[in-house]
Structure formats: structure tokens, C-alpha cells
Design an enzyme around this catalytic site. Structure first.
Site: not given
Ligand code: PEP
Ligand code: MG
Length: 574
Positions: A194, A435, A459, A506
Site C-alpha cells: 500500500h 488476457e 494477465d 490496457c
Molecule cells: C490486465 O490483466 O492487463 C489488466 C489490465 O487487468 P488487471 O490488471 O486489472 O487484471
Molecule cells: Mg487482467
């Protein structure tokens, strides 16, 4: 004597200043037996410390600093929960009463029992929460010692000051901010703590995990902190100091220049427009999105609305959160992901945690397994989509039947709103996260049924390379440049472009400068990242010529030697 220490970079920037040491977080306390007649008094002393600590948390909460990161409330709640754990709040008083020991000793013994319980967790994130337990116990100990609350140490005003601590709680960090420390350094901590999350939000250089900086550095030592490289240089010689002063000025100049790019469009040198969007966790984050000039929200991780609470948000609360973001972004795209709970983001009363939660009932699998929860969220999303440019993103798709089921479920939810006569946007676009390698490889079928795609590289890498992204023991194997990852990225981006389906990235890769040109070369035109990173990535886009990087990108895709890949990547970024 000059020396250098290496740690984990948490927040970039270069700071030069004098060390200010804060006391060692230590549970070393004396142990003594009290005469029987003093036992009640000792219990009362413990109770008073507990009350004062409770009050301290409440007042921290009600005087939440405006610059506090969204996670501040969540961590405070966590610390309050830890304080109320029977091992900290009641067991010590029983121990004082039964064993006639001093309050500090009772607290230390019970804290160690609680820490040992956290140590047993298999999940690295949960294991790491033992640091939070120690921080809470330390607050109580300070109260027992008659300390008037947890006052942040005072920064000097005559020179730049770098705070060196064995450990810092996120609350400490938040309180230090108004005093303008130039940087923070801690012995403990990891990139997922954190404290690390809050430090990033404060935009102050910070390096954690230096192991023994607190012991080796002396008060007032001259320090250079390179937040980018995770390096601390103690008592540098003149030439190093001069070099870092230059680097610091260059860094500051760069930041100023980058700020000027806020309203510029992210065009490549040859005139292709690249969309730079931001990832958010809470509606409050949109102020920072705008400040950094992102042109939309590429990923709203809606599950953060569900965490750290007993009662889940109802349709109205969710509607209001999604509506606020949609309206606040003034027509710019707002991509809201349906809750990606499970794995490392468990609901408070989630019950049994699977043996392999990352491979279990997570994200869309959980949505479909909890239709009432999912329906509530979809109703809120469909309604909010009337108030802005909202798109719905489905996480962790792996099979087409799952996608079909989801699309049918969305239609059924629309029908439920029709029946209730509640207005909503029936044209809302539905996208899917790519992912899981299975979805990437079988992209055609997903792309045909979806309006847009978003690649979750965090992921995708975890599942392709079989590396638990939360496990620090295998963190060194987590490699975005692995040929398998590059092939998958190339396949997904290329296929989506061919089919005319908008695609973005993303995951963290989208916000890493080292990969911007590579992703552009693979055909990516939409990136979504941590807001603060948007200006730097924009600048990289502005200085990139797509025709010039095409051949080198193909060479990287064909290279199979990791060293050669890195060498080619360096050339691409030169
Ligand atoms: C990812 O897996 O790249 C993603 C953007 O989702 P999260 O990091 O929330 O799993
Ligand atoms: Mg993800």
C-alpha cells in the site's frame, strides 16, 4: 565514505538532499511482571492507548488530505480492521490480567501471533499484510509510551530532505506530503505494498526494499535518490553529484515540457493519431485523468467499488458512480469493466478461496456464477450509458460459449429495464478483454461478436508464461518481451485491425516507455495506462515515425535470442 544501495523503484524522479532518519519500526520492548495491585491500572493504560489509537484513525479519516490517493480510505479501513482484531484489541488485556505482565509485552506477544498467522497465507498479497499488522501495533506502542499521537517528523526547511525509514505506513506518507520531502526511502516494502501505491500517487521519488539503508545511512548524510533506477547513492563524490544535478535539471525540465503537451493531440511524426486513455479505479480519479490530458478512460476497474466493505454497492450507488465518470468525461469514451473480482481481489466475505484463485472463479466466470450481482451491475451500467460515452468491457473471456452467455445476459438485462420502464442506452458497445492465451489464439470468433477489444497484458503474460503475477519469487520470469507474448500481441492487434475491430492495450505494458514504439510498430493505436504516465507516452508518440519503425519491429518479432531482442528494442527506442 560513498556507497550505493539498490532497491525497488516505486516512484520515479531524481532527488538530492540530506538524510532525515525516522525511528526504526521495532517491536523490541521490555518485559516485566507487575505487582498484583497495579494490574488493573495496567489494563486501563492499555485500554486508553487502544481508545486513543481508534480516535487517531477516525480523525485521519475525517481529515483525509485532499491529495490522498483513492486507496487511502481502503488502507485506513484495513488498519482499523487490524486494530479491532481480537489478538490486538482484547487478547493483550487478558494477558495482562492473567500473567500480570506489562502492556507493551502483552501487545508484542499477541502481535507476533497475528503476524505468524499472516505469514501462513499462501497468497503473497495477504502475506505482505503482516507489515500492516506491525504498523498498527507500532501505533499502539507509541500511545503506550505516552507519545501524543503519530506525528510526522519535521522536514528541515533550509535544505532538501530525504526521509529514510525502515518502514513507512501509507498514513505516514500521506502526512509527510505537505512538508515537501524531496523523496522517500525505506528498507522494507515491495511494488505491491500500500505504501508503494500511495507514493506513486504523491508523485514523489521513492525507492523501497533497500534492506538496510536505515542502518547504514546517518542523519544528514548527503543522498542522491534515483527513483527511476531504484538506486540510493550515499555521500556521493563531487563528480557524481555534479552529474546527478545535471540529470535532475534535465528531468525537471522534461516534466515541465511534458506538462505543456496536455492539450496536444498524440500524432506520430507521419500524422497517425494515437489515443492515449487512462486507467482508473474510482470516480475521484478523473481529476488526474484530465490533468494529464488523457482523451478517455480505457479501463475503469469497477471491482474497486466492491472491495473493503461489508455491504456491496446496490444499483443506485453503482449507477451514480458510473454516471459521475461518464458525465465528468464530457463525451470522451469511458470504458467500464464489469467486476473483475476473485484471485487477488476477493470480496470481504468471499468464503472459500480456491487453491488456484487466478485460474478459478474470477472475473466473467464469477459474474456469470453470481447472476444477481452481475444483473445489478449491468443495469447500473446500461442506465449510466445514457449520460456519456460509456462502453462495457468483459474481463477474462476464455470461451465463446461464455461470451454468448454474457451477451444473452446483457440482452435479458435490457429487457428487465424495459419491463420496469427505466431509460437506458440500448446501443451501448460491448468489448472483451483479451488476457487469456486461448482468447488471443482464437481471436476471430471473439472479434466477430464484440464491438471492441482490450488486451490485458498483465494477465496475458501471467497466463501465457505460467507466472503468478503476485508472487515475488517468480517476478524475474515475468517477461513482456518473451517471443510467445510478442507473437500473441502481434496476432491480436493484426487480426483486430484486419477485421476493423478497435483494439487497445490496457495492461502495464501500455504505460511503459520502452514498449511504446514496439506496440505502435505492431499496429496499436490505442493505449490505456496509469494517468501520470500519459504525458511521457505522448511525447514518445510525437517523436515516432511509423514507417521508420516498421522494419525493426518485424526484426524483433523474428528474433529468438532474448539478448538480440533487447538490443533491437534499444535501437528502436534510440
Ligand atoms: C490486465 O490483466 O492487463 C489488466 C489490465 O487487468 P488487471 O490488471 O486489472 O487484471
Ligand atoms: Mg487482467
Amino acid at each position: 565514505m560513498s556507497f550505493t544501495l539498490h532497491g525497488i523503484s516505486v516512484s520515479s524522479g531524481i532527488a538530492i538532499g540530506h538524510a532525515h532518519l525516522v525511528s526504526h519500526t521495532s517491536l523490541e520492548v521490555a518485559h516485566y511482571i507487575l505487582p498484583k495491585r497495579f494490574v488493573d491500572e495496567e489494563v486501563a493504560r492499555f485500554d486508553a492507548a487502544l481508545r486513543a489509537t481508534r480516535q487517531e484513525f477516525s480523525s485521519l479519516r475525517s481529515n483525509r488530505p485532499t491529495h490522498a490517493a483513492a486507496e487511502f480510505d481502503a488502507f485506513l479501513e484495513l488498519h482499523q480492521m487490524i486494530l479491532e482484531d481480537p489478538l490486538l484489541s482484547t487478547a493483550p488485556r487478558e494477558m495482562i490480567a492473567n500473567e500480570h505482565c506489562n502492556a507493551e509485552w502483552a501487545l508484542k506477544v499477541q502481535t507476533e501471533t497475528l503476524v505468524a498467522q499472516f505469514d501462513e497465507f499462501e497468497d503473497a498479497y495477504l502475506r505482505e499484510r503482516q507489515t500492516d499488522v506491525k504498523q498498527v501495533a507500532e501505533r499502539l506502542l507509541k500511545r503506550l509510551a505516552g507519545h501524543p499521537g503519530h506525528q510526522p517528523p519535521q522536514a528541515r526547511h533550509d535544505v532538501e530532505t530525504i526521509l529514510v525509514a525502515h518502514d513507512l505506513s501509507p498514513a505516514d506518507l500521506i502526512q509527510f506530503k505537505p512538508q515537501q520531502y524531496a523523496a522517500f526511502v525505506t528498507d522494507s516494502g515491495s511494488a505491491t505494498s500500500h505504501t508503494a501505491i500511495v507514493a506513486r500517487g504523491l508523485n514523489t521519488p521513492c525507492v523501497v526494499g533497500l534492506h538496510n539503508a536505515r542502518e547504514l545511512v546517518r542523519e544528514d548524510d548527503l543522498l542522491i535518490l534515483d527513483g527511476e533506477q531504484g538506486v540510493l547513492i550515499v555521500n556521493p563524490d563531487k563528480s557524481i553529484l555534479a552529474e546527478y544535478k545535471l540529470r535532475q535539471s534535465a528531468w525537471e525540465l522534461e516534466r515541465k515540457k511534458l506538462k505543456r503537451l496536455r492539450t496536444a493531440r498524440a500524432n506520430t511524426l507521419d500524422g497517425s493519431l494515437v489515443e492515449l486513455h487512462a486507467n482508473i479505479e474510482k470516480p475521484e480519479d478523473i481529476a488526474e485523468v484530465k490533468e494529464n490530458g488523457a482523451t478517455g478512460i480505457g479501463l475503469f476497474r469497477s471491482e474497486f467499488l466492491f472491495l473493503n466493505r461489508d455491504e456491496l454497492p446496490d444499483e443506485e450507488e453503482q449507477f451514480e458512480a458510473y454516471r459521475a465518470v461518464a458525465a465528468g468525461m464530457d463525451g470522451q469514451p469511458v470504458t467500464i469493466r464489469t467486476f473483475d473480482l476473485g484471485a487477488d481481489k476477493q470480496l470481504k466475505n468471499a468464503g472459500r478461496v480456491a487453491n488456484n484463485p487466478a485460474l478459478g472463479l474470477r472475473a466473467i466466470r464469477l459474474c456469470l456464477a453470481e447472476p444477481m450481482l452481475f444483473r445489478t451491475q449491468l443495469r447500473a451500467l446500461l442506465r449510466a450509458a445514457q449520460h456519456g460515452n460509456v462502453k462495457i468491457l468483459i474481463p477474462m473471456l476464455s470461451s465463446v460459449s461464455e461470451l454468448n452467455q454474457t451477451l444473452l445476459f446483457i440482452e435479458a438485462t435490457k429487457y428487465s429495464l424495459d419491463i420496469d420502464g427505466i431509460p437506458y442506452n440500448r446501443e451501448v458497445k460491448i468489448g472483451g478483454m483479451i488476457e487469456i492465451p486461448a482468447a488471443a489464439l482464437a481471436l476471430n470468433v471473439f472479434a466477430k461478436k464484440l464491438d471492441f477489444l482490450s488486451i490485458g497484458t498483465n494477465d496475458l503474460i501471467q497466463y501465457t508464461l505460467a507466472i503468478d503475477r503476485t508472487d515475488e519469487e517468480v517476478a524475474h520470469l515475468y517477461d513482456p518481451l518473451h517471443p510467445a507474448i510478442l507473437q500473441l500481441l502481434s496476432h491480436v492487434i493484426g487480426t483486430a485491425n484486419k477485421l476493423g475491430v478497435p483494439v487497445s492495450v490496457c495492461g502495464e505494458m501500455a504505460g511503459e516507455l520502452a514498449y511504446t514504439r514496439l506496440l505502435l510498430g505492431l499496429g496499436l493505436r490505442q493505449f490505456s495506462m496509469f494517468s501520470a504516465q500519459v504525458p511521457s507516452i505522448k511525447q514518445r508518440v510525437l517523436t515516432t515515425s511509423l514507417p521508420e519503425i516498421a522494419a525493426l519491429t518485424q526484426k524483433i518479432l523474428r528474433a529468438d535470442d532474448p539478448l538480440r531482442v533487447r538490443e533491437l528494442l534499444d535501437r528502436l527506442n534510440a
